[in-house]
Motif scaffolding. Structure first.
Motif, PDB file in Angstrom:
ATOM      1  N   LEU A   1       0.949  -1.196   0.018  1.00 28.80           N
ATOM      2  CA  LEU A   1       0.006  -0.079   0.102  1.00 28.80           C
ATOM      3  C   LEU A   1       0.942   1.236  -0.131  1.00 28.80           C
ATOM      4  N   ILE A   2       1.786   1.340   0.805  1.00 26.49           N
ATOM      5  CA  ILE A   2       2.742   2.507   1.058  1.00 26.49           C
ATOM      6  C   ILE A   2       3.522   2.751  -0.260  1.00 26.49           C
ATOM      7  N   ILE A   3       4.077   1.661  -0.666  1.00 26.53           N
ATOM      8  CA  ILE A   3       4.894   1.893  -2.174  1.00 26.53           C
ATOM      9  C   ILE A   3       3.845   2.104  -3.300  1.00 26.53           C
ATOM     10  N   GLY A   4       2.746   1.449  -3.261  1.00 29.13           N
ATOM     11  CA  GLY A   4       1.855   1.784  -4.526  1.00 29.13           C
ATOM     12  C   GLY A   4       1.367   3.251  -4.514  1.00 29.13           C
ATOM     13  N   ILE A   5       1.049   3.959  -3.254  1.00 25.56           N
ATOM     14  CA  ILE A   5       0.618   5.248  -2.771  1.00 25.56           C
ATOM     15  C   ILE A   5       1.609   6.127  -3.397  1.00 25.56           C
ATOM     16  N   GLY A   6       2.932   5.765  -2.979  1.00 27.59           N
ATOM     17  CA  GLY A   6       4.123   6.542  -3.482  1.00 27.59           C
ATOM     18  C   GLY A   6       4.429   6.877  -4.623  1.00 27.59           C
ATOM     19  N   VAL A   7       4.186   5.701  -5.405  1.00 25.59           N
ATOM     20  CA  VAL A   7       4.354   5.757  -6.851  1.00 25.59           C
ATOM     21  C   VAL A   7       3.191   6.354  -7.546  1.00 25.59           C
ATOM     22  N   GLY A   8       1.983   6.005  -7.231  1.00 25.42           N
ATOM     23  CA  GLY A   8       0.885   6.759  -7.641  1.00 25.42           C
ATOM     24  C   GLY A   8       0.709   8.131  -7.724  1.00 25.42           C
ATOM     25  N   LEU A   9       0.669   8.583  -6.342  1.00 31.18           N
ATOM     26  CA  LEU A   9       0.519   9.790  -6.023  1.00 31.18           C
ATOM     27  C   LEU A   9       1.752  10.828  -5.967  1.00 31.18           C
ATOM     28  N   PHE A  10       3.040  10.381  -5.414  1.00 31.93           N
ATOM     29  CA  PHE A  10       4.248  11.327  -5.439  1.00 31.93           C
ATOM     30  C   PHE A  10       5.297  11.118  -6.442  1.00 31.93           C
ATOM     31  N   GLY A  11       4.808  10.124  -7.261  1.00 27.72           N
ATOM     32  CA  GLY A  11       5.956   9.911  -8.277  1.00 27.72           C
ATOM     33  C   GLY A  11       7.273   9.134  -7.787  1.00 27.72           C
ATOM     34  N   VAL A  12       7.203   8.456  -6.566  1.00 23.34           N
ATOM     35  CA  VAL A  12       8.516   7.934  -6.608  1.00 23.34           C
ATOM     36  C   VAL A  12       8.888   6.754  -7.317  1.00 23.34           C
ATOM     37  N   PRO A  13      10.203   6.580  -7.981  1.00 19.24           N
ATOM     38  CA  PRO A  13      10.391   5.606  -8.858  1.00 19.24           C
ATOM     39  C   PRO A  13      10.720   4.083  -8.208  1.00 19.24           C
ATOM     40  N   VAL A  14      10.743   3.203  -8.581  1.00 19.89           N
ATOM     41  CA  VAL A  14      11.251   1.934  -8.418  1.00 19.89           C
ATOM     42  C   VAL A  14      12.053   1.455  -9.432  1.00 19.89           C
ATOM     43  N   LEU A  15      13.502   1.730  -9.108  1.00 17.97           N
ATOM     44  CA  LEU A  15      14.524   1.472 -10.166  1.00 17.97           C
ATOM     45  C   LEU A  15      14.936   0.078 -10.099  1.00 17.97           C
ATOM     46  N   GLY A  16      14.847  -0.640  -8.801  1.00 11.30           N
ATOM     47  CA  GLY A  16      15.519  -1.566  -8.487  1.00 11.30           C
ATOM     48  C   GLY A  16      14.531  -2.841  -8.848  1.00 11.30           C
ATOM     49  N   ASN A  17      15.031  -4.208  -8.097  1.00  6.01           N
ATOM     50  CA  ASN A  17      14.368  -5.446  -8.433  1.00  6.01           C
ATOM     51  C   ASN A  17      13.241  -5.721  -7.528  1.00  6.01           C
ATOM     52  N   LEU A  18      11.768  -5.730  -7.788  1.00  4.53           N
ATOM     53  CA  LEU A  18      10.934  -5.710  -6.799  1.00  4.53           C
ATOM     54  C   LEU A  18      10.906  -7.251  -6.093  1.00  4.53           C
ATOM     55  N   PHE A  19      11.519  -8.253  -6.676  1.00  5.11           N
ATOM     56  CA  PHE A  19      11.627  -9.526  -6.074  1.00  5.11           C
ATOM     57  C   PHE A  19      12.665  -9.243  -4.698  1.00  5.11           C
ATOM     58  N   LEU A  20      13.962  -8.496  -5.009  1.00  3.40           N
ATOM     59  CA  LEU A  20      14.801  -8.462  -4.216  1.00  3.40           C
ATOM     60  C   LEU A  20      14.270  -7.435  -3.082  1.00  3.40           C
ATOM     61  N   LEU A  21      13.606  -6.505  -3.396  1.00  5.50           N
ATOM     62  CA  LEU A  21      12.863  -5.577  -2.305  1.00  5.50           C
ATOM     63  C   LEU A  21      11.904  -6.661  -1.355  1.00  5.50           C
ATOM     64  N   ALA A  22      11.038  -7.370  -1.973  1.00  5.40           N
ATOM     65  CA  ALA A  22      10.284  -8.292  -1.180  1.00  5.40           C
ATOM     66  C   ALA A  22      11.124  -9.277  -0.419  1.00  5.40           C
ATOM     67  N   LEU A  23      11.982  -9.742  -0.870  1.00  2.37           N
ATOM     68  CA  LEU A  23      12.723 -10.667   0.126  1.00  2.37           C
ATOM     69  C   LEU A  23      13.256 -10.179   1.002  1.00  2.37           C
ATOM     70  N   LEU A  24      14.083  -9.103   1.036  1.00  4.61           N
ATOM     71  CA  LEU A  24      14.637  -8.201   2.023  1.00  4.61           C
ATOM     72  C   LEU A  24      13.622  -7.672   2.894  1.00  4.61           C
ATOM     73  N   SER A  25      12.420  -7.099   2.561  1.00  2.26           N
ATOM     74  CA  SER A  25      11.481  -6.766   3.330  1.00  2.26           C
ATOM     75  C   SER A  25      10.882  -7.807   4.235  1.00  2.26           C
ATOM     76  N   THR A  26      10.958  -8.939   3.720  1.00  4.27           N
ATOM     77  CA  THR A  26      10.441 -10.245   4.269  1.00  4.27           C
ATOM     78  C   THR A  26      11.537 -10.427   5.621  1.00  4.27           C
ATOM     79  N   LEU A  27      12.719 -10.297   5.349  1.00  3.55           N
ATOM     80  CA  LEU A  27      13.816 -10.532   6.566  1.00  3.55           C
ATOM     81  C   LEU A  27      13.670  -9.331   7.401  1.00  3.55           C
ATOM     82  N   PHE A  28      13.275  -8.144   7.140  1.00  2.00           N
ATOM     83  CA  PHE A  28      13.002  -7.050   8.058  1.00  2.00           C
ATOM     84  C   PHE A  28      11.941  -7.269   8.804  1.00  2.00           C
ATOM     85  N   ILE A  29      10.649  -7.720   8.383  1.00  2.00           N
ATOM     86  CA  ILE A  29       9.511  -7.952   8.939  1.00  2.00           C
ATOM     87  C   ILE A  29       9.661  -8.960   9.967  1.00  2.00           C
TER      88      ILE A  29
END
Length: 387
Positions: free
Chosen positions: A255-283
């Motif tokens: 939700l946060i990343i989707g709203i950030g990209v859609g409303l504030f134009g924040v780019p996602v230049l890297g690999n989403l799978f890598l972000l999901a994997l490391l987010s799992t580690l952090f969570i």
């Protein structure tokens, strides 16, 4: 005809004294209860002291001695004078000297340095011939606060560097120009810094509270005894408690990343799978810490209080609100022990820089070590609670 004031009835006098006596007894009872509640008493004392210490000593909105690297393609007296002049501004601290553009870019992308200075080959000769060569200063602008002050100090470098090398006093004209390049956030938009940081901040707060409350809720309702009477191991209980909130964390991050990209134009230049994997580690790390908190407290109020005690230094010392590089050494050591510090570097590097696992090895290993430590403490404490 005169009106005679009659004295108050005896029962009214007793009622007034009874009110103060009962109120005093209730006051004494609350103080005794507060003294017995060690977590609440610690919050009363430690929270203001912690805030005062952090804001007074650790927080610095104009950071100095920022980690920097130099791409030195010629080793000349003028090049050394320029580097010394940059260090004398108190904003730059050169930790790396490289001779390859790829190494130069990797240092910036991995977050090991915030600034990179490139001195091209033949620079001094071009200055002496009057060709006005360019000196490139690349800044990691993912944190605009840390970069802006240092970039603003570059104007005085030319006079300082040349005062004793080519001229006596100030040069008659600028013999070279300094080109500052703000990488990853050229417009210095604060949303590009805040939105990725909010992913880690919100996950830290919610994961800690959800897990800490879920176990203490079982204890308060008396359902923990029935749960433990079943043929189930402590690790299995912990696993069953953590997995649902991993999915909740994914929903929040999406939700946060989707709203950030859609409303504030924040780019996602890297690999989403890598972000999901490391987010799992952090969570998982934060859920393990929350589980540990639940084994230390006796009720949900104490669980909430201890969660806030952990969340406060996390948000102040991680680099989310204030530049991490501007903090004193002791505060940076404390910050390195917080999962949020490493995840903020990871999420900003992947989203804004397009970083890969090679660039994020240190923060990934640090996050994995913190997760293993938190899970070990959580399982050990839970077993002791059962005993």
């Amino acid at each position: 005809m005169s009106v005679v004031d009659h004295p108050a009835p005896q029962h009214e006098i007793r009622e007034r004294f009874g009110f103060w006596r009962r109120s005093y007894a209730m006051l004494i009872k609350e103080f005794i209860q507060l003294r017995r509640d060690r977590v609440s008493f610690a919050m009363i004392v430690m929270l203001p002291v912690m805030q005062l210490m952090l804001f007074g000593y650790a927080i610095n909105t104009t950071p100095h001695n920022l980690p920097s690297a130099v791409l030195l393609q010629e080793d000349s007296d003028l090049a050394r004078s320029i580097l010394k002049a940059l260090e004398n501004t108190a904003y730059f601290r050169f930790l790396y000297e490289v001779h390859d553009v790829e190494d130069f870019d990797n240092l910036l992308k991995s977050g090991k340095v915030l600034f990179g200075v490139e001195i091209p080959r033949g620079f001094e000769r071009a200055v002496r011939r009057g060709d006005k060569p360019a000196l490139l200063v690349a800044a990691d602008a993912t944190d605009p606060v840390a970069a802006s002050s240092a970039i603003g100090s570059l104007g005085m470098v030319v006079q300082t560097a040349l005062k004793h090398d080519l001229y006596i006093g100030d040069p008659p004209e600028m013999p070279f120009e300094i080109r500052a390049h703000a990488r990853y956030n050229p417009a210095a938009a604060s949303s590009l810094n805040i939105v990725p940081g909010l992913v880690g901040t919100i996950l830290t707060m919610t994961m800690l509270i959800f897990t800490a409350l879920s176990v203490t809720r079982e204890v308060e309702r008396g359902t923990m005894e029935s749960l433990l009477s079943m043929p189930i191991k402590p690790v299995e209980v912990m696993f069953g408690k953590i997995v649902p909130y991993v999915l909740v964390g994914f929903v929040q991050a999406f939700l946060i990343i989707g709203i950030g990209v859609g409303l504030f134009g924040v780019p996602v230049l890297g690999n989403l799978f890598l972000l999901a994997l490391l987010s799992t580690l952090f969570i998982t790390t934060n859920l393990s810490i929350g589980y540990t908190i639940s084994t230390l407290v006796q009720n949900q109020l104490q669980a909430m209080q201890m969660s806030m005690m952990f969340f406060l230094p996390s948000i102040l010392l991680s680099g989310f609100m204030f530049p991490f590089a501007g903090m004193p050494a002791w505060a940076q050591y404390v910050g390195e022990a917080l999962p949020l510090t490493h995840y903020l570097r990871i999420v900003r590097a992947i989203m804004l820089k397009g970083a890969t696992m090679q660039n994020l090895r240190f923060d990934t290993l640090a996050l994995a070590a913190l997760m293993l430590l938190a899970m070990t403490i959580a399982v050990t404490r839970f077993r002791r609670t059962l005993d």
